[in-house]
Design an enzyme around this catalytic site. Structure first.
Site, PDB file in Angstrom:
ATOM      1  N   ALA A 152      47.536 -66.115  93.429  1.00 47.80           N
ATOM      2  CA  ALA A 152      47.484 -65.169  94.578  1.00 47.80           C
ATOM      3  C   ALA A 152      48.901 -65.051  94.940  1.00 47.80           C
ATOM      4  O   ALA A 152      49.482 -65.039  96.178  1.00 47.80           O
ATOM      5  CB  ALA A 152      46.715 -65.734  95.890  1.00 47.80           C
ATOM      6  N   HIS A 202      52.799 -63.438  95.827  1.00 50.46           N
ATOM      7  CA  HIS A 202      53.223 -62.574  96.683  1.00 50.46           C
ATOM      8  C   HIS A 202      54.965 -62.427  96.776  1.00 50.46           C
ATOM      9  O   HIS A 202      55.406 -63.014  95.695  1.00 50.46           O
ATOM     10  CB  HIS A 202      53.080 -62.706  98.479  1.00 50.46           C
ATOM     11  CG  HIS A 202      53.172 -64.243  98.623  1.00 50.46           C
ATOM     12  ND1 HIS A 202      54.226 -64.469  98.849  1.00 50.46           N
ATOM     13  CD2 HIS A 202      52.214 -65.321  98.779  1.00 50.46           C
ATOM     14  CE1 HIS A 202      54.244 -65.830  99.150  1.00 50.46           C
ATOM     15  NE2 HIS A 202      53.009 -66.334  99.237  1.00 50.46           N
ATOM     16  N   HIS A 239      56.626 -65.596  96.072  1.00 46.60           N
ATOM     17  CA  HIS A 239      56.845 -66.335  94.819  1.00 46.60           C
ATOM     18  C   HIS A 239      57.838 -65.668  93.873  1.00 46.60           C
ATOM     19  O   HIS A 239      58.491 -66.269  92.902  1.00 46.60           O
ATOM     20  CB  HIS A 239      55.219 -66.148  94.161  1.00 46.60           C
ATOM     21  CG  HIS A 239      54.315 -66.954  94.766  1.00 46.60           C
ATOM     22  ND1 HIS A 239      53.196 -66.518  95.595  1.00 46.60           N
ATOM     23  CD2 HIS A 239      54.240 -68.265  94.964  1.00 46.60           C
ATOM     24  CE1 HIS A 239      52.525 -67.516  95.915  1.00 46.60           C
ATOM     25  NE2 HIS A 239      53.123 -68.544  95.491  1.00 46.60           N
ATOM     26  N   GLN A 271      44.056 -81.665  95.328  1.00 49.75           N
ATOM     27  CA  GLN A 271      44.895 -81.361  96.780  1.00 49.75           C
ATOM     28  C   GLN A 271      44.149 -80.800  97.650  1.00 49.75           C
ATOM     29  O   GLN A 271      44.653 -80.619  98.771  1.00 49.75           O
ATOM     30  CB  GLN A 271      46.252 -80.583  96.339  1.00 49.75           C
ATOM     31  CG  GLN A 271      46.352 -79.127  96.035  1.00 49.75           C
ATOM     32  CD  GLN A 271      47.576 -78.526  95.732  1.00 49.75           C
ATOM     33  OE1 GLN A 271      48.196 -78.635  94.552  1.00 49.75           O
ATOM     34  NE2 GLN A 271      48.142 -77.895  96.771  1.00 49.75           N
ATOM     35  N   LYS A 302      58.816 -72.933 102.907  1.00 50.90           N
ATOM     36  CA  LYS A 302      57.762 -72.797 103.851  1.00 50.90           C
ATOM     37  C   LYS A 302      56.733 -74.129 103.932  1.00 50.90           C
ATOM     38  O   LYS A 302      56.407 -74.729 104.972  1.00 50.90           O
ATOM     39  CB  LYS A 302      56.812 -71.703 103.759  1.00 50.90           C
ATOM     40  CG  LYS A 302      55.896 -71.325 104.745  1.00 50.90           C
ATOM     41  CD  LYS A 302      54.875 -70.287 104.618  1.00 50.90           C
ATOM     42  CE  LYS A 302      53.718 -70.536 103.562  1.00 50.90           C
ATOM     43  NZ  LYS A 302      52.907 -71.804 104.223  1.00 50.90           N
ATOM     44  N   GLN A 356      56.055 -80.706 101.358  1.00 54.45           N
ATOM     45  CA  GLN A 356      55.787 -80.648  99.841  1.00 54.45           C
ATOM     46  C   GLN A 356      57.049 -80.806  99.485  1.00 54.45           C
ATOM     47  O   GLN A 356      57.412 -81.636  98.456  1.00 54.45           O
ATOM     48  CB  GLN A 356      54.907 -79.627  99.811  1.00 54.45           C
ATOM     49  CG  GLN A 356      54.914 -79.362  98.217  1.00 54.45           C
ATOM     50  CD  GLN A 356      54.096 -78.100  97.721  1.00 54.45           C
ATOM     51  OE1 GLN A 356      52.785 -78.428  97.709  1.00 54.45           O
ATOM     52  NE2 GLN A 356      54.421 -77.067  97.505  1.00 54.45           N
ATOM     53  N   MET A 388      55.302 -65.424 104.664  1.00 59.06           N
ATOM     54  CA  MET A 388      54.202 -64.984 103.548  1.00 59.06           C
ATOM     55  C   MET A 388      53.560 -66.317 103.073  1.00 59.06           C
ATOM     56  O   MET A 388      54.203 -67.221 102.971  1.00 59.06           O
ATOM     57  CB  MET A 388      55.291 -64.488 102.508  1.00 59.06           C
ATOM     58  CG  MET A 388      55.486 -62.931 102.938  1.00 59.06           C
ATOM     59  SD  MET A 388      56.397 -62.082 101.369  1.00 59.06           S
ATOM     60  CE  MET A 388      56.928 -60.586 102.369  1.00 59.06           C
ATOM     61  N   SER A 428      49.888 -67.246 100.679  1.00 60.33           N
ATOM     62  CA  SER A 428      48.629 -66.768 100.117  1.00 60.33           C
ATOM     63  C   SER A 428      47.405 -66.561 100.974  1.00 60.33           C
ATOM     64  O   SER A 428      46.422 -65.779 100.619  1.00 60.33           O
ATOM     65  CB  SER A 428      48.221 -67.555  98.832  1.00 60.33           C
ATOM     66  OG  SER A 428      49.316 -67.636  97.881  1.00 60.33           O
ATOM     67  N   ARG A 429      47.485 -67.483 101.809  1.00 59.37           N
ATOM     68  CA  ARG A 429      46.250 -67.617 102.777  1.00 59.37           C
ATOM     69  C   ARG A 429      46.302 -66.360 104.163  1.00 59.37           C
ATOM     70  O   ARG A 429      45.350 -66.240 104.628  1.00 59.37           O
ATOM     71  CB  ARG A 429      46.424 -68.997 103.512  1.00 59.37           C
ATOM     72  CG  ARG A 429      45.929 -70.040 102.626  1.00 59.37           C
ATOM     73  CD  ARG A 429      45.819 -71.494 103.272  1.00 59.37           C
ATOM     74  NE  ARG A 429      44.842 -72.464 102.469  1.00 59.37           N
ATOM     75  CZ  ARG A 429      45.525 -73.246 101.942  1.00 59.37           C
ATOM     76  NH1 ARG A 429      46.821 -73.391 101.682  1.00 59.37           N
ATOM     77  NH2 ARG A 429      44.821 -74.027 100.996  1.00 59.37           N
TER      78      ARG A 429
HETATM   79  O1  PAF Z   1      52.842 -75.170  96.780  1.00 57.43           O
HETATM   80  C1  PAF Z   1      51.614 -74.732  96.099  1.00 57.43           C
HETATM   81  O2  PAF Z   1      51.377 -73.921  95.590  1.00 57.43           O
HETATM   82  C2  PAF Z   1      51.136 -76.073  95.354  1.00 57.43           C
HETATM   83  O3  PAF Z   1      51.127 -76.907  96.307  1.00 57.43           O
HETATM   84  C3  PAF Z   1      51.805 -76.596  94.178  1.00 57.43           C
HETATM   85  C4  PAF Z   1      53.013 -76.992  94.233  1.00 57.43           C
HETATM   86  C5  PAF Z   1      51.671 -75.372  93.080  1.00 57.43           C
HETATM   87  C6  PAF Z   1      50.853 -77.658  93.160  1.00 57.43           C
HETATM   88  O4  PAF Z   1      49.697 -77.324  93.173  1.00 57.43           O
END
Ligand code: PAF
Length: 278
Positions: free
Chosen positions: A28, A30, A33, A57, A146, A150, A181, A183-184
């Site tokens: 997804a 944008h 990415h 996850q 963002k 993580q 931005m 994907s959600r």
């Molecule tokens: O941020 C993400 O899109 C995901 O958490 C990742 C790092 C690709 C792991 O699935």
């Protein structure tokens, strides 16, 4: 651009390559990415992207099954951005039947904020990211700010386990009106999208407060809460924490991460800003 579906395909290609910059994604794609791909291109002669909606996850009541899957459009974006290879594995390739559960926990980092609201989320993120690192042995890997927690956890993972990959933080990409931005965002109706702007407005207001000299974080987070509640967002958390330890900060006299998670209708969005430089 090479399209790879199997780990063995990646290993075969990898053996002929020098440095590789990896951009793990769940698709997804944008403009945010695309900016990671551009950063990756400056880091290594080969840019590899992964597109994998990682089931481990997502919690049982989260949006795994309805997470947007737009493979053809994603591959086109990768091609246009000059990505050299894209790994698109099936769930069975990454998690063959019978593979044992594995848990990487970082108490203090992975059980607060997102980790507290989404139990097991970072365990799944660490599992898949470590697998991807072992599959690609990248020299660099790019992650967006963002998802600040993580990014911090993956950086700590790489440092603590002495991985050779260098984790590259990439700034949050925003729409012209400030919305981060994600994907959600594509889940949002036009009205919800307007409401969602309260998140970046709240962060901006806190930044302005900070620039005017206010350091008490409860004053800054109270301002944010007012703005979020005025727009009828359901707030999961508004927090002021140290961007390295993720411990709460009362006075923003050193770099402080302001992080928000809020629901707009059925869509949960996160955003953040670091006060006082990174
Ligand atoms: O941020 C993400 O899109 C995901 O958490 C990742 C790092 C690709 C792991 O699935």
């Amino acid at each position: 651009m090479e399209l790879l579906h199997h780990i063995s395909d990646v290993r075969a290609l990898r053996s002929s390559l020098g440095n590789v910059a990896l951009v793990p994604t769940m698709g997804a794609l944008h403009a945010g990415h695309v900016s990671l791909f551009q950063k990756a291109k400056a880091l290594a002669p080969h840019v590899a992207a992964t597109i994998f909606v990682n089931p481990t996850q997502f919690g049982p009541r989260e949006d795994f099954s309805k997470y947007p899957r737009t493979l053809e459009a994603d591959l086109q974006k990768c091609r246009e951005a000059g990505v050299d290879s894209v790994f698109v594995p099936k769930v069975e390739e990454m998690y063959p039947a019978g593979c044992p559960e594995i848990a990487i926990e970082m108490p203090g980092l992975s059980d607060t904020l997102e980790g507290q609201k989404r139990p097991g989320h970072f365990k799944g993120v660490c599992q898949v990211v470590l697998k991807l690192f072992n599959i690609f042995t990248p020299s660099h890997a790019c992650f967006g700010e963002k998802d600040y927690q993580q990014l911090r956890i993956i950086t700590a993972l790489a440092e603590t386990l002495n991985l050779t990959v260098e984790i590259i933080p990439c700034p949050t990409h925003r729409e012209p009106d400030g919305l981060a931005m994600s994907s959600r965002n594509r889940y949002l109706s036009a009205t919800e999208r307007q409401q969602a702007l309260a998140i970046s407005k709240a962060l901006r207001a806190a930044e302005l407060g900070f620039q005017q000299g206010f350091r008490q974080t409860n004053r800054l987070t109270t301002t944010m809460l007012h703005i979020l509640l005025e727009s009828h967002l359901l707030v999961d958390y508004v927090a002021a924490v140290d961007p390295i330890t993720f411990k709460p900060v009362q006075e923003a006299t050193k770099p402080t991460l302001l992080a928000v998670a809020a629901r707009v209708g059925a869509t949960r969005l996160i955003d953040n800003v670091v006060l006082g430089g990174k």
